[in-house]
Design a protein around this motif. Structure first.
Motif, PDB file in Angstrom:
ATOM      1  N   GLN A  52       1.056 -46.145 -10.766  1.00 26.09           N
ATOM      2  CA  GLN A  52       1.430 -45.588  -9.467  1.00 26.09           C
ATOM      3  C   GLN A  52       0.356 -44.646  -8.930  1.00 26.09           C
ATOM      4  N   ALA A  53      -0.290 -43.901  -9.834  1.00 21.39           N
ATOM      5  CA  ALA A  53      -1.359 -42.995  -9.395  1.00 21.39           C
ATOM      6  C   ALA A  53      -2.473 -43.770  -8.710  1.00 21.39           C
ATOM      7  N   THR A  54      -2.887 -44.880  -9.302  1.00 20.83           N
ATOM      8  CA  THR A  54      -3.951 -45.673  -8.682  1.00 20.83           C
ATOM      9  C   THR A  54      -3.474 -46.300  -7.373  1.00 20.83           C
TER      10      THR A  54
ATOM     11  N   PRO B 183      -3.071 -37.837   4.231  1.00 20.24           N
ATOM     12  CA  PRO B 183      -3.914 -37.629   3.040  1.00 20.24           C
ATOM     13  C   PRO B 183      -3.290 -36.658   2.045  1.00 20.24           C
ATOM     14  N   GLU B 184      -2.710 -35.552   2.531  1.00 18.23           N
ATOM     15  CA  GLU B 184      -2.149 -34.556   1.620  1.00 18.23           C
ATOM     16  C   GLU B 184      -0.980 -35.132   0.823  1.00 18.23           C
ATOM     17  N   LYS B 185      -0.095 -35.881   1.485  1.00 21.03           N
ATOM     18  CA  LYS B 185       1.055 -36.456   0.780  1.00 21.03           C
ATOM     19  C   LYS B 185       0.599 -37.461  -0.274  1.00 21.03           C
ATOM     20  N   LEU B 186      -0.363 -38.304   0.073  1.00 17.15           N
ATOM     21  CA  LEU B 186      -0.847 -39.300  -0.872  1.00 17.15           C
ATOM     22  C   LEU B 186      -1.586 -38.654  -2.045  1.00 17.15           C
ATOM     23  N   LYS B 187      -2.364 -37.598  -1.770  1.00 18.26           N
ATOM     24  CA  LYS B 187      -3.037 -36.877  -2.852  1.00 18.26           C
ATOM     25  C   LYS B 187      -2.019 -36.292  -3.816  1.00 18.26           C
ATOM     26  N   LYS B 188      -1.011 -35.619  -3.256  1.00 15.33           N
ATOM     27  CA  LYS B 188       0.005 -34.982  -4.087  1.00 15.33           C
ATOM     28  C   LYS B 188       0.771 -36.013  -4.914  1.00 15.33           C
ATOM     29  N   ALA B 189       1.126 -37.129  -4.276  1.00 11.63           N
ATOM     30  CA  ALA B 189       1.861 -38.168  -4.991  1.00 11.63           C
ATOM     31  C   ALA B 189       1.023 -38.710  -6.146  1.00 11.63           C
TER      32      ALA B 189
ATOM     33  N   LEU C  39     -13.772 -39.497   2.467  1.00  8.44           N
ATOM     34  CA  LEU C  39     -13.731 -40.854   1.932  1.00  8.44           C
ATOM     35  C   LEU C  39     -14.367 -40.906   0.540  1.00  8.44           C
ATOM     36  N   ALA C  40     -15.508 -40.222   0.386  1.00  6.64           N
ATOM     37  CA  ALA C  40     -16.189 -40.216  -0.911  1.00  6.64           C
ATOM     38  C   ALA C  40     -15.295 -39.617  -1.999  1.00  6.64           C
ATOM     39  N   LEU C  41     -14.620 -38.508  -1.672  1.00  7.90           N
ATOM     40  CA  LEU C  41     -13.737 -37.864  -2.648  1.00  7.90           C
ATOM     41  C   LEU C  41     -12.539 -38.753  -2.969  1.00  7.90           C
ATOM     42  N   ALA C  42     -12.013 -39.449  -1.954  1.00  5.97           N
ATOM     43  CA  ALA C  42     -10.880 -40.351  -2.190  1.00  5.97           C
ATOM     44  C   ALA C  42     -11.288 -41.516  -3.085  1.00  5.97           C
TER      45      ALA C  42
ATOM     46  N   ARG D 117      -4.148 -46.233  -1.429  1.00  2.76           N
ATOM     47  CA  ARG D 117      -3.672 -46.014  -0.054  1.00  2.76           C
ATOM     48  C   ARG D 117      -4.404 -44.846   0.594  1.00  2.76           C
ATOM     49  N   LEU D 118      -4.718 -43.820  -0.202  1.00  2.00           N
ATOM     50  CA  LEU D 118      -5.484 -42.690   0.323  1.00  2.00           C
ATOM     51  C   LEU D 118      -6.861 -43.143   0.791  1.00  2.00           C
ATOM     52  N   VAL D 119      -7.490 -44.016   0.008  1.00  2.00           N
ATOM     53  CA  VAL D 119      -8.802 -44.535   0.399  1.00  2.00           C
ATOM     54  C   VAL D 119      -8.715 -45.257   1.740  1.00  2.00           C
ATOM     55  N   GLU D 120      -7.708 -46.121   1.885  1.00  2.00           N
ATOM     56  CA  GLU D 120      -7.571 -46.867   3.144  1.00  2.00           C
ATOM     57  C   GLU D 120      -7.344 -45.931   4.322  1.00  2.00           C
TER      58      GLU D 120
END
Length: 494
Positions: A247-249, A229-235, A268-271, A254-257
């Motif tokens: 790319q952000a979306t 989650p942290e890597k995907l959030k940062k990316a 999940l709600a925040l993602a 992927r973070l949601v999944e």
């Protein structure tokens, strides 16, 4: 305890008095605008508790205030600066000044479309230079965390490479550190976990150096090797900051999944909220609506619907509905977000001011001028005591109020507020930002309304250029701004 703004203002008053100068002379020397003496007055009277970086930088340049003296003003007098710390601070400030000068020189050679990222880098460097003490502390904290990350692999990697990386980090030499980390990443590519950590570390370094596009590449590679989650959030965040919405979306999706596999409904709600927000700004309104609705369903389980994050998602969906012109649905959501916010985050929080502003914006669009004016003014009072009167959020608020006065045909009041909003945005976010472009658009509409179409066209043309450079030609809002331009151009006869 005195704020930095109060201490800085008192020092400016002393310097000005010693030099036998007027506030108007200082304003003209620092900002090139004698009318900006109101800022000098606000500083000296202690009303700017948290002055903006560009204001501080301009005054420091005018009075030749050193980084060490500025650091002393930012910290309470009971905390003296040691000689070693002073030397480190001076060195860090010089590094910031050199980076800033190089960036300013480079931006002059770039096209408008390519300038935004570098303009934002300049804004961050200016902000750090205005408070080098705090910036150095934050950099040192991040570097310490990065050292711990690298030490995990010290046995496998051996001493020489890590020693070089640690030495570069100790001197805050980000470019050299990244070169070493690149060697580590290439050498350790077969060892996926270590390679992912090295790529992530390169992302941290690039983000520290305000190179968001590079940081997004590194974080994205780290997420590809070892998705967390942290890597995907940062990316996603760094893609967002570098205006790469597609790319952000993708990272947000992927973070949601990944969060769907987690037992945490909150995460999940925040993602989902993050994903929907990125989609909204990229213009994919229907997809954003679907995901916002799911985020709300998930987040209802958090704190029985009285959680601040639940209210935030309601607020964000309300904003989407304003963009979609679904005003009745937007009003219901925005009012509920305000109600929950009043009992969770409180009515003196900058986030609460933003929610008042959003409801005011809705009333503005639906021509309910009286309640809109009242809400804008409430939001402004909160901003004055939180972010301060030189902040882009404050500029947004007075710009909205000015545009409301334009619609109410209170043109003199509107003009004063709209030009002040433009000035604050120029000094805070720069001239290659959508917020600045919106203020130009509002000024253009004012001049159009009072029959000065040629003057209006100048502001509308600059506004449209910035929007196109930042949002891209296919964004749905571009068509709206093009219509504004064409309408005014037809009145001029061009």
């Amino acid at each position: 305890m005195e704020s930095f703004g109060e201490r800085f203002g008192a020092y400016i008053l002393k310097l000005r008095t010693d030099n036998v100068e007027t506030q108007q002379e200082v304003a003209e020397g620092a900002f090139g605008d004698p009318a900006a003496k109101s800022r000098i007055s606000a500083l000296e009277n202690g009303r700017l508790r948290r002055p903006q970086a560009k204001t501080v930088n301009a005054i420091c340049a005018y009075f030749d205030i050193s980084a060490t003296k500025l650091a002393e003003l930012r910290r309470p007098k009971s905390q003296p600066i040691s000689k070693s710390h002073s030397e480190a601070l001076e060195k860090y400030a010089r590094q910031l000044e050199n980076d800033l000068a190089a960036s300013r020189a480079k931006i002059q050679e770039m096209t408008l479309a390519a300038r935004k990222g570098l303009s934002e880098r300049i804004d961050v460097l200016e902000e750090r230079l205005a408070d080098p003490e705090a910036a150095l502390a934050e950099a040192e904290k991040t570097v310490d965390e990065l050292r711990i990350l690298l030490e995990r692999d010290s046995n496998e990697l051996g001493g020489p490479l890590l020693a070089r990386a640690r030495d570069a980090l100790a001197h805050l030499d980000y470019r050299k550190a990244e070169i070493v980390l690149e060697e580590i990443e290439e050498r350790e590519a077969p060892a996926v976990a270590r390679a992912a950590r090295a790529a992530y570390a390169r992302g941290v370094v690039a983000e520290l150096d305000v190179r968001w596009a590079d940081a997004a590449d590194h974080y994205g590679r780290a997420a590809g090797l070892s998705p967390t989650p942290e890597k995907l959030k940062k990316a996603g965040e760094c893609c967002w900051l570098s205006d790469n919405y597609d790319q952000a979306t993708g990272f947000a999706a992927r973070l949601v999944e990944l969060c769907r596999e987690s037992p945490s409904a909150h995460e999940l709600a925040l993602a989902l909220d993050r994903h929907a927000t990125y989609l909204q700004y990229s213009g994919a309104y229907l997809r954003a609506e679907t995901i916002f609705l799911e985020a709300i369903d998930v987040s209802r389980t958090i704190g029985e619907g009285e959680h601040p994050d639940y209210a935030s998602i309601l607020n964000n969906l309300g904003l989407l509905y304003i963009d979609m012109e679904k005003y009745d649905e937007a009003e219901t959501l925005l009012k509920e977000a305000i109600r929950i916010g009043s009992v969770t985050i409180g009515e003196n929080d900058r986030r609460f001011a933003e929610r008042l502003n959003n409801l005011a914006l809705l009333y503005d669009y639906t021509k309910k001028y009286s309640p809109a004016e009242e809400l804008y003014k409430r939001a402004l009072k909160i901003d004055e005591s939180t972010v301060g009167i030189e902040h882009p959020e404050y500029a947004k608020r007075i710009g909205n109020l000015g545009d409301l006065y334009r619609e109410m045909k209170r043109f003199d009041e509107a003009e004063a507020l709209l030009f002040e909003a433009q000035r604050i945005a120029r000094d805070s976010v720069g001239t290659h930002h959508t917020e600045y472009a919106r203020h130009l658009n509002n000024i253009a509409r004012l001049f159009e309304d009072i029959g000065k179409a040629e003057k209006a066209l100048v502001f509308m043309d600059e506004s449209l250029q910035v929007f196109r450079a930042v949002l891209g030609e296919t964004h749905p809002q571009i068509e709206h701004y093009k219509r504004n331009y064409d309408r005014i151009a037809s009145k001029v006869g061009t």
